[in-house]
Design a protein around this motif. Sequence first.
Motif, mmCIF file in Angstrom:
data_model
loop_
_atom_site.group_PDB
_atom_site.id
_atom_site.type_symbol
_atom_site.label_atom_id
_atom_site.label_comp_id
_atom_site.label_asym_id
_atom_site.label_seq_id
_atom_site.Cartn_x
_atom_site.Cartn_y
_atom_site.Cartn_z
ATOM 1 N N VAL A 251 0.841 -1.204 0.000
ATOM 2 C CA VAL A 251 0.000 0.000 0.000
ATOM 3 C C VAL A 251 0.871 1.247 0.000
ATOM 4 N N ARG A 252 1.953 1.237 0.808
ATOM 5 C CA ARG A 252 2.842 2.403 0.833
ATOM 6 C C ARG A 252 3.444 2.643 -0.548
ATOM 7 N N VAL A 253 3.818 1.561 -1.239
ATOM 8 C CA VAL A 253 4.365 1.709 -2.607
ATOM 9 C C VAL A 253 3.326 2.320 -3.541
ATOM 10 N N LEU A 254 2.082 1.835 -3.470
ATOM 11 C CA LEU A 254 1.033 2.346 -4.358
ATOM 12 C C LEU A 254 0.670 3.786 -4.032
ATOM 13 N N VAL A 255 0.693 4.129 -2.737
ATOM 14 C CA VAL A 255 0.404 5.520 -2.344
ATOM 15 C C VAL A 255 1.481 6.439 -2.889
ATOM 16 N N ARG A 256 2.751 6.025 -2.728
ATOM 17 C CA ARG A 256 3.836 6.873 -3.243
ATOM 18 C C ARG A 256 3.711 7.058 -4.758
ATOM 19 N N PHE A 257 3.346 5.993 -5.471
ATOM 20 C CA PHE A 257 3.179 6.106 -6.932
ATOM 21 C C PHE A 257 2.039 7.059 -7.283
ATOM 22 N N THR A 258 0.921 6.927 -6.559
ATOM 23 C CA THR A 258 -0.230 7.789 -6.849
ATOM 24 C C THR A 258 0.097 9.245 -6.549
ATOM 25 N N GLU A 259 0.837 9.492 -5.471
ATOM 26 C CA GLU A 259 1.244 10.869 -5.153
ATOM 27 C C GLU A 259 2.159 11.422 -6.233
ATOM 28 N N MET A 260 3.049 10.579 -6.738
ATOM 29 C CA MET A 260 3.921 11.006 -7.844
ATOM 30 C C MET A 260 3.105 11.306 -9.094
ATOM 31 N N LEU A 261 1.990 10.569 -9.300
ATOM 32 C CA LEU A 261 1.163 10.707 -10.490
ATOM 33 C C LEU A 261 0.270 11.943 -10.443
ATOM 34 N N ARG A 262 -0.081 12.364 -9.209
ATOM 35 C CA ARG A 262 -1.117 13.390 -9.049
ATOM 36 C C ARG A 262 -0.817 14.695 -9.789
ATOM 37 N N PRO A 263 0.394 15.228 -9.811
ATOM 38 C CA PRO A 263 0.635 16.471 -10.558
ATOM 39 C C PRO A 263 0.443 16.327 -12.069
ATOM 40 N N GLU A 264 0.544 15.096 -12.573
ATOM 41 C CA GLU A 264 0.427 14.871 -14.024
ATOM 42 C C GLU A 264 -0.996 14.500 -14.449
ATOM 43 N N LEU A 265 -1.919 14.489 -13.495
ATOM 44 C CA LEU A 265 -3.264 14.023 -13.817
ATOM 45 C C LEU A 265 -3.959 14.822 -14.925
ATOM 46 N N PRO A 266 -3.840 16.163 -14.983
ATOM 47 C CA PRO A 266 -4.498 16.881 -16.088
ATOM 48 C C PRO A 266 -4.006 16.426 -17.461
ATOM 49 N N GLY A 267 -2.683 16.280 -17.580
ATOM 50 C CA GLY A 267 -2.142 15.824 -18.863
ATOM 51 C C GLY A 267 -2.552 14.395 -19.181
#
Length: 830
Positions: A251-267
């Motif tokens: 879960v910690r790995v997936l949370v870190r990935f999702t947090e990394m992804l969040r700034p790129e969500l509009p694109g």
Amino acid sequence: MIYPENFESKIGFDRIRNQIAVLCITDGAREKLSGLHFSTSREEIVRLLEETFEMRTILMLESDFPENNYVDTALFLKKAEVTGAFLETGEILTLRKGLTAAYELVRFFGSDSGAKYPRLRALSRDVQGFPEIINHIDSIIDRFGKVKDSASPELYTVRRSIREREGQISRRLQQIMSQAQAAGLVDADASVSIREGRAVIPVSAANKRKIKGFVHDESATGKTVYIEPVEVVEINNELKELEYEERREVVRVLVRFTEMLRPELPGIAASGDYLTTMDLIRAKARFALDNDCTMPIVEEGSSILLKNARHTLLAQTLRKEGKSVVPLDLVLTPQKHILVISGPNAGGKSVCLKTVGLLQYMMQCGLLVSVSENSEMGIFRSIFIDIGDEQSIDNDLSTYSSHLLNMKNILRHADNRSLILIDEFGTGTEPIIGGAIAEAVLEQLEAKGCFGVITTHYSNIKYYASNAQGILNGAMTFDVQNIRPLFRLETGKPGSSFAVEIARKIGLPDEIIRSASEKAGSDHINIERQLREIARDRRYWEQKRDKIHQTEKRVDELAEKYKTELETIKAERNRLLKEAKAQAQQITAEANRQIENTIRVIRESQADKEQTRLVRRKIEQYKDSLEQAPADDGAIDRKIEQLRAREQRRAERKANAATQEAPEQKADLVKPKTIEPGVKVRIQGQDAVGEVLELTGKKAIVGFGQIRTTIDLKRLEAISNSEYKKVTRSLRPTTASPASYDTAERRVHFSQQIDVRGMRASEALDATQEFIDDAIMLGFSEVRILHGKGTGALKEEIRKYLRTVDLVASAKDEHEESGGAGITVVRLEL
């Protein structure tokens, strides 16, 4: 404006939309398809059409185009927007699939191949591919959707510990199992099992007290229980704690990935939207390929020029039955902007109307249509349709009332940028008043400049259309002989309903048909009969014209073929003659050397000099004759010249026919006012017809075929040339050209005798020319021309023509016992 609200279902567009939806891969594409709308912007329509047309070309030609792996990402991207939320491994794999598909599309349209498709390239220009995110996903999740051990150091440590504990448990259980088997407590073939996530051994129920541990389960029969030995309970507890730790680390790995992804969500969202857009375009293009749709020429103004138009849904149905739809050609211009179609029931009038409505609506929704590429379609601001039965009990509307309501709405909103489609115009009420109201409505629609297609059976509508400036009559063709519709539209004339013929074919009693005809009145019946005759005659002459065109094309091909073959033979013959001359010169030179030796011997032996000169002169003459022998090109040259002359005569006849046919036909119909030499006449009260040869007072010498007789002028009546031809044509054999010009077949059926008796001199000469040409072409060395004796004028004209033909060796009278001077025997040089 689109009227009425159920317009799409009336013309079948809802079925088109459903078929395209099935071809969409993503729900996002289907959602966008549901929002597909009728547009009046030429710029938008052309953009949508060109995008689909380019995709259609790609699907046909580009084998490396990424057509699959389109996915929806919108739903779980919204989930990723929430702080603290994370994407599951399955969602991340779906995201990777979508990003990869978008990246491959962007790369394709950025390549040299994509440069050929400017619309789709422009659509892909600002889309991001996110290869870094794809690589990041690959570094933490394997292709089976499991987080990799290398996703974090902590996860690697936990999973290593889990594997160690699992090994310890396995080894300890095997020891206990072996001991239990040796003691007879466990079956010899038993093995370690897993129950509720715990490792256990199967023990018979009778021995369950003999092994210390915890019972986790039992078999369905109750004869076997599954026991976790106490020796491995502690290790299993440690293993369970490690598995919880593993889940927390994942879960910690997936949370870190999702947090990394969040700034790129509009694109990423824009990339996902691009993917569903391309999926929709691909589905529209796939539909166009399956239904032979293409892009017409889109005009800014209002006009329609359809070529080879097909109703898409009808074509699908007929294709399943192994049939093909009859294409439609239709033109509406500002000068002739309303088409009134009449014709028999089930003849295709409604299909024609629906075809126009469906294709126009499809085009203005940005869909390719089933027409030829050179079709032209304008832009309409509104489309109105009145078709089918709209009666309603709830609204207290009868069938006719619903039609009148539609007419009211159409007249209120229609203008010169409107397309009006009305089926069975004026029906639903008493015919006279219904027809009158329909005519008044049609007059208003014409005055407004509306474009439209209207079907009707009413005669007054047909008459009005014939005289109106902006309205064109049209008819669905009908095969009168076989009593069946042909489903082909012809413009310029109204059509008959063929009610009597259809009723007779169905088997309605003759007395009912006769009674109905009497009740309808002679005027109506005569008009219907004239329309039927026009339809029949037009079809007959169209078939004749097509047959003549095919025949002329075949003749031209054969003439060109024979001309080429003869020229090739001539060239080959000249080559052979040249080689023969060279060989002859060589032989002559060798012979010359032998003769010189002979002369030398004669001189040495002191022979007579005069005799020697005589021998030399003969040798020189022989040599010259070999060198100067001309090539005999006569036969081949004559054949080539004959073909050229024949082709020239054919061209002249065609040119003369084009300019003289109408005047000659008109002249043939005119009956002479006075009887004079050359006039065609009939004996009063008889069927015999002839030609006046000369006048002697109150009598005339008349030629009836080959018989000359003197008759009082009072007994004769002048007739037209067409009447004379009609009678004499039935009395003489025809020499119609066969439909096929295959040489072998023509030779089998060729008759070596032609009968030109009773023809005018010009007709006889034409027939003779064609007869002689065919005989030469087919290789007959002798033919006979039966012209009769008469005055001898016809025979002299034919003989005069034969003397101009190079390949005619002789033209003589037949033997007296076989016809004598009435027949000319022609021998040909071949």
